[in-house]
Design a protein around this motif. Structure first.
Motif, PDB file in Angstrom:
ATOM      1  N   LYS A 261     -39.134 114.208  16.743  1.00  0.00           N
ATOM      2  CA  LYS A 261     -39.628 114.710  18.011  1.00  0.00           C
ATOM      3  C   LYS A 261     -40.265 113.621  18.879  1.00  0.00           C
ATOM      4  O   LYS A 261     -39.954 113.502  20.067  1.00  0.00           O
ATOM      5  CB  LYS A 261     -40.690 115.740  17.653  1.00  0.00           C
ATOM      6  N   GLU A 262     -41.140 112.817  18.255  1.00  0.00           N
ATOM      7  CA  GLU A 262     -41.859 111.801  19.026  1.00  0.00           C
ATOM      8  C   GLU A 262     -40.880 110.804  19.619  1.00  0.00           C
ATOM      9  O   GLU A 262     -40.991 110.408  20.775  1.00  0.00           O
ATOM     10  CB  GLU A 262     -42.846 111.051  18.132  1.00  0.00           C
ATOM     11  N   LEU A 263     -39.916 110.426  18.786  1.00  0.00           N
ATOM     12  CA  LEU A 263     -38.944 109.443  19.246  1.00  0.00           C
ATOM     13  C   LEU A 263     -38.129 110.028  20.396  1.00  0.00           C
ATOM     14  O   LEU A 263     -37.865 109.353  21.400  1.00  0.00           O
ATOM     15  CB  LEU A 263     -38.035 109.070  18.079  1.00  0.00           C
ATOM     16  N   ALA A 266     -40.197 109.978  23.425  1.00  0.00           N
ATOM     17  CA  ALA A 266     -40.424 108.622  23.900  1.00  0.00           C
ATOM     18  C   ALA A 266     -39.197 108.075  24.615  1.00  0.00           C
ATOM     19  O   ALA A 266     -39.311 107.301  25.554  1.00  0.00           O
ATOM     20  CB  ALA A 266     -40.781 107.727  22.721  1.00  0.00           C
ATOM     21  N   TYR A 267     -38.034 108.488  24.171  1.00  0.00           N
ATOM     22  CA  TYR A 267     -36.810 108.039  24.830  1.00  0.00           C
ATOM     23  C   TYR A 267     -36.457 108.927  26.018  1.00  0.00           C
ATOM     24  O   TYR A 267     -35.394 108.786  26.595  1.00  0.00           O
ATOM     25  CB  TYR A 267     -35.646 108.051  23.839  1.00  0.00           C
ATOM     26  N   ASP A 396     -31.322 103.867  16.938  1.00  0.00           N
ATOM     27  CA  ASP A 396     -32.320 104.343  15.984  1.00  0.00           C
ATOM     28  C   ASP A 396     -31.816 105.509  15.177  1.00  0.00           C
ATOM     29  O   ASP A 396     -32.204 105.702  14.030  1.00  0.00           O
ATOM     30  CB  ASP A 396     -33.588 104.762  16.735  1.00  0.00           C
TER      31      ASP A 396
END
Lengths: 422, 445
Positions: A261-263, A266-267, A396
Motif C-alpha cells: 500500500k505505502e509503495l 508513494a508512486y 519494484d
C-alpha cells in the motif's frame, strides 16, 4: 447516495493502518470477511548466488522488448537476471512518442477531441469525457442532465470492455493461448456495436462535445443495451469461476507482483492497481463528478496487492459498472435537457485561466490540465495518464520474481502504450 | 511386413525368391511408408489442433484453403519452404545448421519400434521400449545446440529450460512405464501389446468369452496411476501446455527456435508434432492396448502370420485396417486431450514445474512400482518364490485381491503425497506480509 460499502470486504493487513486516501472516503467501511487467507510465496529472497565458494555464475542482461510479443506495444524492459530470477528491471519507454501534447497546443480545442481518442485507444470514451470536462471547466459550459447520463453510460460501458479485454490479455500472457482473450473480445464486440450505433465509430468514437455529446442515442440503442445487460452476468461469473477454480492460474497469480500500500501511494498509482493494494480510492466516490453521486455502487478493494487481487478487483468492477448502467437505464428517461447544451459553442475561446479535470478512467485517474491564454488554442495541454504512472513501480514489483512473472505483472497493471508515451 | 511379403511372393505367387530379397523389399517398403506417414501426421495434427482449439475459442479456424481448410497445412508447408533461411551473423553456423537435424532424426527413428497393427511393426526389438525412450532423449542435445548456436539470450534461456524440463520429466515417464514392464516382464512393445489381449482378469481368460482385445493395463490400478503420471510427463516431454515453458511465447519469444526461420524452423515444428504424436501413440500402446480391440484378434487368427503361414492375406488387410484404426483413434483422442489442455490452462513457471516433477510425480511412480511388485507377487508367484498362501486361490480370487490391494496402496499413496506436496508448498508459501512490506517499502527510504 455516496454510501456504498466495500464490495470486497477484506480486513486491511495488520500494521498497515487505516486507509488514508485524499477526500471523500467517509461512508466506506470494510467488513470483517476475508476472501483470501494465505498467500503463496513466489518471491525468492536472497536471489543472487554470490557465494564465492560456489561455482561462478554470471548475471545476464536481457532486453524484453521493444519488439516482444507480450509487452503490449513497443515497450522495453531492461532486465538483469541471475538464471531465471530477476535482480533488476528498468522500464524504458518512449518508442511510441508522437508529440501528442505539442500537437494539441497547435490545434483548436475541438480539434483535440479526436486526438484524445488515440491516447488510450481501448477507452476513447473515457478520454473524451476527461478532456470535455476540462474544457467545460475552463470555458464554464453547462452540461444538460441527459447528456451527463449518456456520458456516464458510455464510460461505464468502456470500463466493462476494458476490463474484459485486459483480463483476456493477462491470461493470454500467462500462456493460455487466447482462449480467455477470445471470450473477452466477444463481449467487447457487443459493446463496440453499441458504440457504433451511438457514435458511428467502434474504437475512435469522438462522441463527446463541449456541453454534451454529438448526437442523441438512436432508438434501437436501449433494447440492445438491455440485451447486453441480461447476458453479461453469465460472462462475468464464468470469468470469475475460471480465476477461482483454475489451480495453475492461481499458482501463477497468487503472491506475484505484490505492491504494498505505502509503495503504491508513494508512486501515486491509481485505478484497479491501487485498489488491488487495498486503498479504497476511486474518484467517482472521492470527488464525484458528472452524475456519479446519484448512483449506488461499491468500490472493490484487495488485501494483498498481488496480481490475483487486481484480477478480482477488475471482475468486481465489471459487476459494479453493470449496476451503474442499470440505474442509468432506469433514470435516463426522466433526465432533463437534451443530449447537448444548445448554447454551447464548439469553437470555444475560453477566458484566460487554467483548469484540471480528472475522471476515474478504467485504468486509473485520467486528468487533463489545460491553460488558456484566451486564444482558440490551448496554451498548455497536459495529460495525466494512468498507464504511465502505474507503470513506474514495475521494477519494484518484479524484483525477486522469475522471468515468467514479469509479463504477468506487466499484464496485471494493464497499460496501453498509446497512453504511456503520448 | 516380412511375413506378408513372403506370403505374397512365395506362397500366393509361388516365385520362390530368397529370404534376403524379401527382407530388403519389406524394409524398403516400411521405411518409405514411415517417411511418408511422419510428415503427414504432423500436417494432420496441426490442422486438427487448429480446428479443435478454434472451436474452444468461439472461432472457426482455418477454412479457406481446400474443403473445410484441409489443405491449410500444405499451404503452410509451401510458405515455410519459400521463406528466406536466415542465419544470425553471430551464430555458430554449423551447429546452428545441424541442430534441427539432431532434433528431427531421433523422432523419425522412434517410429521404428511403434507397432501399427497385428504383425505390423517395422522392427520388433526385444528392448523396444528402452530404445524408444533412449532415442527420444537425444533430441535434448539438439535443443541445446540450437539454443547455444543461435547466440541469442532468449534462445539460450529456452534451451536451458528445455533441457532441464526434458531431463527431469524423463524420469517419471520411464519409472511409470517400469511398473507396466514389471507386470509383463518384457520390454518388447509387441509383446506388451499381446499381453493386453482378452480381458484383464487374471492370467487365464474367462472361459467362453472371445478375444475382445480389452485386457488393457489402464484397467488395473497400477496401470491407471502409471498412465496418469506418464501422460503428465508426456505433456512435459512434448512441450505442451501447461508445460510449454521452453517456448513460452509471452516470455521468451519462441525459446530455442527464436533465431530459426524457413524450413529449419519447420523442422523443429515437425519434430515437435511428430514427438507429440509418438508420445500419444506410445501411451495408447502401453496403457490402452495399441491396436487391440474387439475383432482384431479374431481377424488376425485367420491371417498370414508366423503361427499360421497358410492364412489368407485378405484377413491381414482387414486386421491391419482395424488395428490401425483402433491405434489412431486412441492416439488422436489423447492428442485431443493435449489440445484441450492447451485451450484451458495457462503455463506453469519453471520452479513450479520442477517442484511438481521431483516432489510429487517421482515419489508417486516409486510407490506405483511397489504396488506393481505386489500385483505380480499375488498373481504370478507361487511356492517356488516362497509365496504359499495364494496357492489354492482361483485365478479370479487372486486377481480380485491383487486389484483391491494395489488400488488401496495407490489411493493412499496419492492422497498422502498430495497432502505432503501441498503442505510443503504452503510451508514455502506462507509470507509474513508485514515483514514483506517492510523490505519492499525500505526501498523508499
Amino acid at each position: 447516495m455516496n454510501t456504498g460499502k466495500l464490495a470486497f470486504p477484506m480486513p486491511l493487513p495488520a500494521g498497515v493502518g487505516t486507509p488514508s486516501a485524499p477526500g471523500g472516503l467517509e461512508g466506506q467501511t470494510s467488513q470483517e470477511k476475508p476472501v483470501r487467507i494465505s498467500v503463496r510465496r513466489s518471491r525468492v529472497d536472497g536471489c543472487s548466488t554470490k557465494d564465492p565458494a560456489m561455482f561462478k555464475t554470471e548475471e545476464l542482461q536481457i532486453n524484453i522488448g521493444p519488439q516482444h510479443p507480450s509487452t503490449h506495444g513497443v515497450f522495453r524492459m531492461l532486465v538483469t537476471v541471475d538464471g531465471e530470477t530477476i535482480i533488476d528491471l528498468k522500464p524504458v519507454f518512449g518508442y511510441l512518442h508522437r508529440n501528442h501534447e505539442q500537437i494539441a497546443e497547435q490545434n483548436t480545442y475541438l480539434q483535440n477531441m479526436p486526438y484524445t481518442d488515440r491516447l488510450d485507444y481501448f477507452n476513447s470514451m473515457a478520454n473524451n469525457q476527461a478532456y470535455a470536462m476540462a474544457v467545460e471547466k475552463l470555458a464554464g459550459i453547462e452540461v444538460p442532465e441527459r447528456a451527463e447520463y449518456i456520458r456516464v453510460l458510455m464510460v461505464e460501458l468502456t470500463r466493462i470492455l476494458n476490463h474484459a479485454g485486459a483480463l483476456g490479455f493477462l491470461i493470454n500472457d500467462m500462456g493460455m493461448w487466447q482462449t480467455q482473450l477470445a471470450f473477452g473480445m466477444r463481449e467487447r464486440e457487443k459493446i463496440l456495436d453499441l458504440f457504433e450505433m451511438a457514435s458511428g465509430a467502434r474504437m475512435m468514437c469522438n462522441y463527446f462535445r463541449f456541453g454534451g455529446v454529438v448526437r442523441d442515442l438512436p432508438p434501437e440503442f436501449m433494447p440492445k443495451l438491455k440485451e447486453l445487460l441480461v447476458a453479461m452476468p453469465a460472462f462475468v461469473d464464468e470469468l470469475e469461476r475460471l480465476l477461482r477454480e483454475n489451480e495453475i492460474l492461481m499458482q501463477r497469480a497468487e503472491g506475484i507482483g505484490i505492491l504494498p500500500k505505502e509503495l503504491a501511494l508513494a508512486y501515486s498509482v491509481t485505478g484497479p492497481v491501487l485498489r488491488g493494494s487495498g486503498v479504497p480510492y476511486d474518484i467517482r466516490k472521492a470527488e464525484p463528478y458528472s452524475v456519479y453521486d446519484r448512483f449506488d455502487f461499491d468500490v472493490p478493494v484487495g488485501s494483498v496487492g498481488d496480481v490475483y487481487d487486481r484480477f478480482l478487483v477488475r471482475i468486481e468492477e465489471m459487476r459494479q459498472s453493470k449496476r451503474i448502467i442499470e440505474q442509468i437505464v432506469e433514470q435516463l428517461p426522466d433526465a432533463r435537457g437534451g443530449h447537448i447544451n444548445p448554447r454551447a459553442r464548439q469553437n470555444v475561446r475560453p477566458p484566460v485561466g487554467d483548469a484540471y479535470a480528472r475522471i476515474e478512467s478504467p485504468k486509473g485517474e485520467l486528468g487533463f490540465y489545460l491553460v488558456s491564454d484566451g486564444s482558440p488554442r490551448p496554451y498548455r495541454y497536459k495529460v495525466r495518464a494512468p498507464s504511465f504512472i502505474n507503470l513506474t513501480p514495475l521494477g519494484d514489483m518484479c524484483r525477486g520474481y522469475k522471468v515468467a512473472d514479469v509479463v504477468v505483472i506487466l499484464g496485471s497493471i494493464d497499460i496501453v502504450m498509446g497512453e504511456v508515451d503520448r | 511386413m516380412y511375413d506378408i511379403v513372403n506370403g505374397l511372393i512365395n506362397t500366393t505367387f509361388g516365385w520362390n525368391w530368397p529370404g534376403w530379397v524379401i527382407a530388403l523389399i519389406s524394409h524398403l517398403l516400411v521405411t518409405t511408408l514411415l517417411f511418408a506417414i511422419a510428415p503427414f501426421q504432423m500436417l494432420f495434427l496441426t490442422y486438427y489442433e487448429r480446428r479443435a482449439i478454434a472451436r474452444m475459442q468461439d472461432r472457426i479456424g482455418p477454412n479457406r484453403v481446400g474443403p473445410a481448410g484441409l489443405l491449410q497445412p500444405i499451404a503452410d508447408g509451401v510458405k515455410m519452404f519459400t521463406k528466406e533461411d536466415i542465419v544470425p551473423a553471430a551464430a555458430d553456423r554449423w551447429v546452428h545448421f545441424l541442430a534441427p537435424c539432431v532434433v528431427v532424426a531421433p523422432t523419425m527413428l522412434m517410429f521404428a519400434v511403434l507397432p501399427w497393427g497385428p504383425g505390423m511393426v517395422p522392427v520388433d526389438l526385444n528392448v523396444g521400449l528402452l530404445f524408444f525412450f533412449a532415442i527420444s532423449s537425444i533430441s535434448a542435445v539438439g535443443l541445446l545446440m540450437a539454443g547455444l548456436a543461435s547466440s541469442n539470450k532468449f534462445a539460450l534461456l529456452g534451451a536451458m529450460r528445455a533441457v532441464a524440463q526434458m531431463v527431469s520429466y524423463e524420469i517419471p515417464a520411464v519409472l511409470s512405464l517400469l511398473a507396466v514392464v514389471m507386470l509383463t516382464g518384457t520390454l518388447s512393445i509387441v509383446q506388451l501389446i499381446e499381453a493386453q489381449a482378452g480381458l484383464f482378469i487374471s492370467s487365464a481368460d474367462v472361459p467362453g468369452v472371445p478375444d475382445l482385445g480389452l485386457g488393457w493395463f489402464i484397467f488395473t490400478p497400477v496401470g491407471l496411476l502409471a498412465f496418469i503420471v506418464f501422460f503428465i510427463a508426456a505433456l512435459a516431454e512434448g512441450e505442451r501446455t501447461p508445460f510449454d515453458i521452453p517456448e513460452a511465447d509471452s516470455e521468451i519469444v519462441a525459446g530455442y527456435m527464436t533465431e530459426y526461420s524457413g524450413m529449419k524452423f519447420g523442422l523443429f515444428y515437425l519434430a515437435q508434432y511428430v514427438l507429440n504424436f509418438l508420445l500419444c501413440a506410445i501411451a495408447a500402446v502401453i496403457f490402452f492396448g495399441g491396436w487391440q480391440g474387439p475383432g482384431v484378434g479374431w481377424l488376425y487368427d485367420r491371417a498370414i502370420s508366423p503361427a499360421n503361414p497358410d492364412g489368407n492375406w485378405v484377413f491381414n488387410l482387414l486386421a491391419g485396417f482395424l488395428g490401425v484404426f483402433y491405434l489412431l483413434a486412441k492416439t488422436y483422442a489423447f492428442f485431443f486431450v493435449m489440445v484441450w489442455l492447451r485451450g484451458a490452462f495457462p503455463r506453469l513457471r519453471v520452479d513450479q514445474l520442477m517442484d511438481f516433477g521431483w516432489k510429487f510425480l517421482i515419489p508417486l511412480t516409486l510407490v506405483n512400482i511397489v504396488s506393481a511388485a505386489i500385483w505380480v507377487a499375488l498373481l504370478r508367484w507361487g511356492p517356488e518364490q516362497g509365496i504359499t498362501f495364494t496357492q489354492n486361490w482361483t485365478p479370479i480370487l487372486r486377481w480380485g485381491v491383487a486389484f483391491a490391494v494395489t488400488l488401496a496402496v495407490n489411493i493412499v499413496a496419492y492422497i498422502a503425497l498430495a497432502r505432503i506436496f501441498a503442505a510443503s508448498q504452503a510451508e514455502q508459501g506462507r509470507i509474513d506480509l508485514d515483514e514483506y512490506r517492510d523490505t519492499l517499502t525500505a526501498t523508499l527510504r
